[in-house]
Design an enzyme around this catalytic site. Structure first.
Site, PDB file in Angstrom:
ATOM      1  N   SER A 148      48.975  38.779  47.701  1.00  0.00           N
ATOM      2  CA  SER A 148      49.714  37.473  47.445  1.00  0.00           C
ATOM      3  C   SER A 148      49.785  36.445  48.753  1.00  0.00           C
ATOM      4  O   SER A 148      48.656  36.407  49.467  1.00  0.00           O
ATOM      5  CB  SER A 148      51.100  37.211  46.896  1.00  0.00           C
ATOM      6  OG  SER A 148      51.425  36.122  46.468  1.00  0.00           O
ATOM      7  N   ASP A 213      47.000  36.115  35.546  1.00  0.00           N
ATOM      8  CA  ASP A 213      48.007  35.659  36.602  1.00  0.00           C
ATOM      9  C   ASP A 213      48.435  34.239  36.428  1.00  0.00           C
ATOM     10  O   ASP A 213      47.595  33.483  36.595  1.00  0.00           O
ATOM     11  CB  ASP A 213      47.374  35.830  38.006  1.00  0.00           C
ATOM     12  CG  ASP A 213      48.252  35.908  39.145  1.00  0.00           C
ATOM     13  OD1 ASP A 213      49.123  35.259  38.960  1.00  0.00           O
ATOM     14  OD2 ASP A 213      48.042  36.527  40.002  1.00  0.00           O
ATOM     15  N   HIS A 242      50.573  38.842  37.991  1.00  0.00           N
ATOM     16  CA  HIS A 242      50.631  38.619  39.335  1.00  0.00           C
ATOM     17  C   HIS A 242      51.298  39.822  40.187  1.00  0.00           C
ATOM     18  O   HIS A 242      51.048  40.237  41.147  1.00  0.00           O
ATOM     19  CB  HIS A 242      51.573  37.320  39.711  1.00  0.00           C
ATOM     20  CG  HIS A 242      51.245  37.049  41.325  1.00  0.00           C
ATOM     21  ND1 HIS A 242      50.132  36.557  41.605  1.00  0.00           N
ATOM     22  CD2 HIS A 242      52.380  36.801  42.321  1.00  0.00           C
ATOM     23  CE1 HIS A 242      50.530  36.368  42.999  1.00  0.00           C
ATOM     24  NE2 HIS A 242      51.662  36.650  43.478  1.00  0.00           N
TER      25      HIS A 242
END
Length: 396
Positions: A148, A213, A242
């Site tokens: 991320s 996501d 995610h």
């Protein structure tokens, strides 16, 4: 300008757990630092590492006696190493790697300072330098892993280390601003401009992203994959969100296969200059980052792939079988394309030529018919004019 960028980063990119999920305590009997509430492990070191910006970050180093690679893991923006600790242990075991995980954002967990983009660059540099100086890790044996927002410092460092073993980007971002708005260009106030830096990464890159996501759209991962110099078969986890990709069985299988592949592949980057004095020699000022300009020759020259996926077994059927995966099919090299498709291509070419020949004959026949029709019409018209002329003479 740098202050404004850092301020934006602190506002929308960082969400440190409050309170931290762990405490850093020192065992009275041994004097060894441990993470409370986790029991001490013989193969785990708990460290405090100073950074070039005057902060201290907390890190854990997990040893695996079977390891030939070391993974430097930069986690996402809403976790600390207390929440990641058990995952670090499991990854070290299943991937057979040494692993360093750290509170990659100053101000997270028990790390000092405040979270900012520039601090994260200093934090990952400090962790990398610790691997080199304290554990004897070499650049050629280090794999950078960014999840991320952690993909930001990971790509930044990877773009400046030409001989890394590999890079893994897990649910990565194109840039901070592009997570919120689908902008088409890079603005000066944007942060973590991975879209501008990924093409400078010379190591093999694996990208993992969930198709569902809802935080960072899967299109971020796909666009970054397209821009990579050394592409490895990506993993698009069908239905993955995610923060749950580790729960899918294909996740650990694919990462394990990737690491096994890059460990077996001789480095093509041995000619690059080695950093003998640590990260400081390699670090260009990230406070005023400018992508280096490359000549036309460098931009146009294609790089050889390090992807050494297994070749298909020989079969009487030379046509490629359909894939049972949502992954993007790899592009075949020219000699592989010729080997597996030559018979089909020759047959198709023969059929195509026959078809074209028939079409040409038909076209010529139609043209001949049209010419004949026009000739007849012209003759009839001449006859009609002659009759009209005779009629006028008679009338006179």
């Amino acid at each position: 300008m740098g202050g404004v960028t850092s301020s934006m980063a602190a506002k929308f990119a960082f969400f440190p757990p409050n309170p931290p999920s762990y405490k850093l305590v020192k065992d009275e009997a041994t004097g060894i630092s441990v993470l409370d509430p986790f029991p001490h492990r013989e193969n785990v070191d708990v460290l405090r590492i100073p950074t070039r910006r005057g902060n201290e970050i907390v890190a854990v180093y997990v040893r695996n006696p079977m390891a030939t690679s070391t993974l430097l893991y930069s986690h996402g923006n809403a976790a600390d190493i207390g929440q990641m600790y058990e995952l670090f242990i499991e990854l070290s075991i299943h991937l057979r790697v040494n692993l360093m995980g750290y509170d990659d954002y100053s101000g997270y967990g028990q790390s000092s300072g405040k979270p900012s983009e520039q601090n994260t660059y200093a934090d990952i540099e400090a962790a990398y330098k610790c691997l080199e100086e304290s554990y004897g890790a070499k650049q050629e044996n280090i794999i950078l892993y960014g999840q991320s927002v952690g993909s930001g410092p990971t790509v930044d460092l990877a773009s400046r280390l030409p001989r890394l073993r590999a890079v893994v980007l897990h649910s990565p971002i194109l840039s901070g601003l592009r997570v919120m708005y689908p902008v088409k260009r890079t603005y000066w106030f944007d942060i973590y401009k991975n879209i501008d830096k990924i093409s400078m990464v010379k190591s093999p890159v694996l990208i993992i992203h969930g198709t569902n996501d809802d935080v960072v759209n899967c299109s971020h991962g796909k666009q970054l994959w397209e821009l990579c110099q050394e592409k490895y078969e990506p993993l698009w986890v069908k239905g993955g969100n995610h923060c749950d990709l580790e729960l899918y069985p294909e996740y650990i299988r694919h990462v394990k296969k990737f690491i096994s592949t890059v460990e077996k592949t001789p480095s093509r980057r041995n000619g690059s200059q080695r950093s003998t004095d640590g990260i400081e020699q390699l670090r260009q000022s990230t406070d005023h980052y400018e992508p280096p300009r490359r000549s036309m020759d460098q931009r146009d020259k294609p790089r050889r792939s390090t992807d050494t996926r297994e070749k298909p077994r020989k079969s009487t059927d030379t046509r490629e079988k359909p894939r049972k995966s949502t992954d993007r099919p790899p592009r075949l090299k020219f000699h592989e394309y010729t080997k597996f498709n030559s018979i089909d291509k020759l047959e198709k070419l023969k059929v195509s030529l026959d078809h074209m020949e028939r079409m040409e004959r038909s076209r010529r026949s139609v043209e001949y018919h049209d010419k004949s029709s026009r000739s007849n019409d012209q003759q009839l018209e001449k006859g009609r004019k002659s009759v009209d002329w005779l009629d006028r003479i008679r009338a006179d």
